[in-house]
Design a protein around this motif. Structure first.
Motif, PDB file in Angstrom:
ATOM      1  N   ILE A  18      35.071  38.784  47.260  1.00 38.04           N
ATOM      2  CA  ILE A  18      34.962  37.344  47.491  1.00 38.04           C
ATOM      3  C   ILE A  18      36.333  36.690  47.395  1.00 38.04           C
ATOM      4  O   ILE A  18      36.697  35.858  48.235  1.00 38.04           O
ATOM      5  CB  ILE A  18      33.979  36.710  46.485  1.00 38.04           C
ATOM      6  CG1 ILE A  18      32.567  37.247  46.738  1.00 38.04           C
ATOM      7  CG2 ILE A  18      34.016  35.185  46.577  1.00 38.04           C
ATOM      8  CD1 ILE A  18      31.587  36.967  45.621  1.00 38.04           C
ATOM      9  N   ALA A  19      37.104  37.077  46.392  1.00 38.56           N
ATOM     10  CA  ALA A  19      38.443  36.499  46.208  1.00 38.56           C
ATOM     11  C   ALA A  19      39.317  36.769  47.427  1.00 38.56           C
ATOM     12  O   ALA A  19      40.024  35.869  47.908  1.00 38.56           O
ATOM     13  CB  ALA A  19      39.088  37.055  44.944  1.00 38.56           C
ATOM     14  N   GLY A  20      39.261  37.989  47.942  1.00 43.54           N
ATOM     15  CA  GLY A  20      40.052  38.324  49.122  1.00 43.54           C
ATOM     16  C   GLY A  20      39.667  37.480  50.314  1.00 43.54           C
ATOM     17  O   GLY A  20      40.524  36.988  51.051  1.00 43.54           O
ATOM     18  N   ARG A  21      38.381  37.287  50.517  1.00 41.64           N
ATOM     19  CA  ARG A  21      37.914  36.476  51.639  1.00 41.64           C
ATOM     20  C   ARG A  21      38.308  35.013  51.446  1.00 41.64           C
ATOM     21  O   ARG A  21      38.638  34.318  52.399  1.00 41.64           O
ATOM     22  CB  ARG A  21      36.396  36.609  51.759  1.00 41.64           C
ATOM     23  CG  ARG A  21      35.735  35.739  52.820  1.00 41.64           C
ATOM     24  CD  ARG A  21      36.112  36.108  54.271  1.00 41.64           C
ATOM     25  NE  ARG A  21      35.607  37.376  54.684  1.00 41.64           N
ATOM     26  CZ  ARG A  21      34.474  37.579  55.343  1.00 41.64           C
ATOM     27  NH1 ARG A  21      33.726  36.561  55.700  1.00 41.64           N
ATOM     28  NH2 ARG A  21      34.102  38.800  55.661  1.00 41.64           N
ATOM     29  N   ALA A  22      38.276  34.539  50.200  1.00 39.12           N
ATOM     30  CA  ALA A  22      38.566  33.130  49.912  1.00 39.12           C
ATOM     31  C   ALA A  22      40.061  32.840  49.848  1.00 39.12           C
ATOM     32  O   ALA A  22      40.464  31.676  49.847  1.00 39.12           O
ATOM     33  CB  ALA A  22      37.898  32.717  48.603  1.00 39.12           C
ATOM     34  N   SER A  75      36.455  26.960  49.295  1.00 39.16           N
ATOM     35  CA  SER A  75      36.895  28.222  49.872  1.00 39.16           C
ATOM     36  C   SER A  75      36.086  29.393  49.319  1.00 39.16           C
ATOM     37  O   SER A  75      35.652  30.273  50.064  1.00 39.16           O
ATOM     38  CB  SER A  75      38.387  28.422  49.591  1.00 39.16           C
ATOM     39  OG  SER A  75      38.814  29.669  50.062  1.00 39.16           O
ATOM     40  N   VAL A  76      35.866  29.394  48.021  1.00 38.45           N
ATOM     41  CA  VAL A  76      35.102  30.469  47.386  1.00 38.45           C
ATOM     42  C   VAL A  76      33.636  30.396  47.825  1.00 38.45           C
ATOM     43  O   VAL A  76      33.031  31.415  48.164  1.00 38.45           O
ATOM     44  CB  VAL A  76      35.258  30.431  45.854  1.00 38.45           C
ATOM     45  CG1 VAL A  76      34.302  31.405  45.170  1.00 38.45           C
ATOM     46  CG2 VAL A  76      36.711  30.743  45.462  1.00 38.45           C
ATOM     47  N   HIS A  77      33.070  29.192  47.837  1.00 42.97           N
ATOM     48  CA  HIS A  77      31.679  29.039  48.289  1.00 42.97           C
ATOM     49  C   HIS A  77      31.525  29.508  49.735  1.00 42.97           C
ATOM     50  O   HIS A  77      30.558  30.211  50.068  1.00 42.97           O
ATOM     51  CB  HIS A  77      31.233  27.579  48.170  1.00 42.97           C
ATOM     52  CG  HIS A  77      30.806  27.185  46.795  1.00 42.97           C
ATOM     53  ND1 HIS A  77      29.817  26.264  46.572  1.00 42.97           N
ATOM     54  CD2 HIS A  77      31.233  27.569  45.559  1.00 42.97           C
ATOM     55  CE1 HIS A  77      29.652  26.107  45.276  1.00 42.97           C
ATOM     56  NE2 HIS A  77      30.496  26.878  44.639  1.00 42.97           N
ATOM     57  N   ALA A  78      32.467  29.118  50.596  1.00 30.63           N
ATOM     58  CA  ALA A  78      32.410  29.526  52.006  1.00 30.63           C
ATOM     59  C   ALA A  78      32.503  31.043  52.127  1.00 30.63           C
ATOM     60  O   ALA A  78      31.804  31.656  52.947  1.00 30.63           O
ATOM     61  CB  ALA A  78      33.523  28.852  52.800  1.00 30.63           C
ATOM     62  N   ILE A 120      38.543  33.234  40.156  1.00 36.63           N
ATOM     63  CA  ILE A 120      37.079  33.208  40.120  1.00 36.63           C
ATOM     64  C   ILE A 120      36.576  33.440  38.705  1.00 36.63           C
ATOM     65  O   ILE A 120      35.697  32.720  38.224  1.00 36.63           O
ATOM     66  CB  ILE A 120      36.496  34.242  41.106  1.00 36.63           C
ATOM     67  CG1 ILE A 120      36.824  33.801  42.539  1.00 36.63           C
ATOM     68  CG2 ILE A 120      34.994  34.424  40.899  1.00 36.63           C
ATOM     69  CD1 ILE A 120      36.421  34.787  43.618  1.00 36.63           C
ATOM     70  N   TYR A 121      37.141  34.434  38.010  1.00 40.75           N
ATOM     71  CA  TYR A 121      36.693  34.695  36.641  1.00 40.75           C
ATOM     72  C   TYR A 121      36.970  33.519  35.724  1.00 40.75           C
ATOM     73  O   TYR A 121      36.150  33.176  34.867  1.00 40.75           O
ATOM     74  CB  TYR A 121      37.372  35.963  36.088  1.00 40.75           C
ATOM     75  CG  TYR A 121      36.827  37.230  36.684  1.00 40.75           C
ATOM     76  CD1 TYR A 121      35.492  37.576  36.542  1.00 40.75           C
ATOM     77  CD2 TYR A 121      37.652  38.092  37.390  1.00 40.75           C
ATOM     78  CE1 TYR A 121      34.987  38.750  37.085  1.00 40.75           C
ATOM     79  CE2 TYR A 121      37.163  39.267  37.937  1.00 40.75           C
ATOM     80  CZ  TYR A 121      35.833  39.585  37.782  1.00 40.75           C
ATOM     81  OH  TYR A 121      35.337  40.743  38.328  1.00 40.75           O
TER      82      TYR A 121
END
Length: 181
Positions: free
Chosen positions: A41-45, A19-22, A52-53
């Motif tokens: 990125i977190a919001g999109r994933a 999900s994060v990579h996408a 992420i951190y």
């Protein structure tokens, strides 16, 4: 911070990683990379920034991890019938990929994150496939690290630090030089 190794390949961890990579890949298609942030990125994933951190430590490590996933080949290097031809095909493809804007960004991500040894591991693996085939055919073959030094290193240096990338003709010269023993 280095990319964490030993993360489980299935389950929730794999879903979060994908999900994060996408999200990173999609955002890079939509906007400039210098506008990316961990919260964006977190919001999109659909994860929290702390996820992420906790997993990647910092944005540069995440970008390097996404680049590393892109670098891993979907298939084996081309089998053209001879070591020289296999190396020429591989080297031309490597030059083409690394000399692109995504390729240059990938190399910068690896350097900034301190994860460049993982890149070398992937490249060494690709070269070892080529070398194993050559040995099976009865051809003399150098070590993979010799090819990294003779073919990959000049390409990376020229793309990142010189006026221009090596030409395809120069790649052929580097392959030929690497095969002289």
């Amino acid at each position: 911070m280095a990319i964490k190794e030993g993360i489980r390949t299935g389950g929730r961890s794999a879903r979060v990683q994908e999900s994060v990579h996408a999200a990173v890949r999609a955002l890079l298609n939509e906007q400039e990379r210098d506008t990316l942030t961990v919260p964006l990125i977190a919001g999109r994933a659909g994860v929290t920034p702390s996820t992420i951190y906790r997993r990647w430590g910092e944005l540069t490590a995440l970008l390097a991890d996404v680049s590393l996933a892109r670098l891993r080949p979907d298939s084996q290097p081309a089998d053209t019938g001879t070591l020289r031809a296999d190396l020429l095909a591989w080297a031309e493809q490597y030059l083409d990929e690394m000399n692109s804007e995504p390729g240059r960004n990938m190399m910068r991500d690896f350097i900034a994150s301190g994860c460049s040894s993982q890149c070398a591991t992937v490249l060494r693996g690709q070269l070892q496939v080529i070398l194993a085939r050559a040995l099976k055919r009865g051809e003399a073959a150098p070590h993979a690290d010799h090819l990294l030094d003779m073919i990959v290193s000049p390409v990376v240096y020229r793309i990142l630090f010189a006026e221009s990338a090596p030409s395809v003709e120069r790649m052929h010269e580097l392959v030929d030089l690497s095969l002289r023993q």
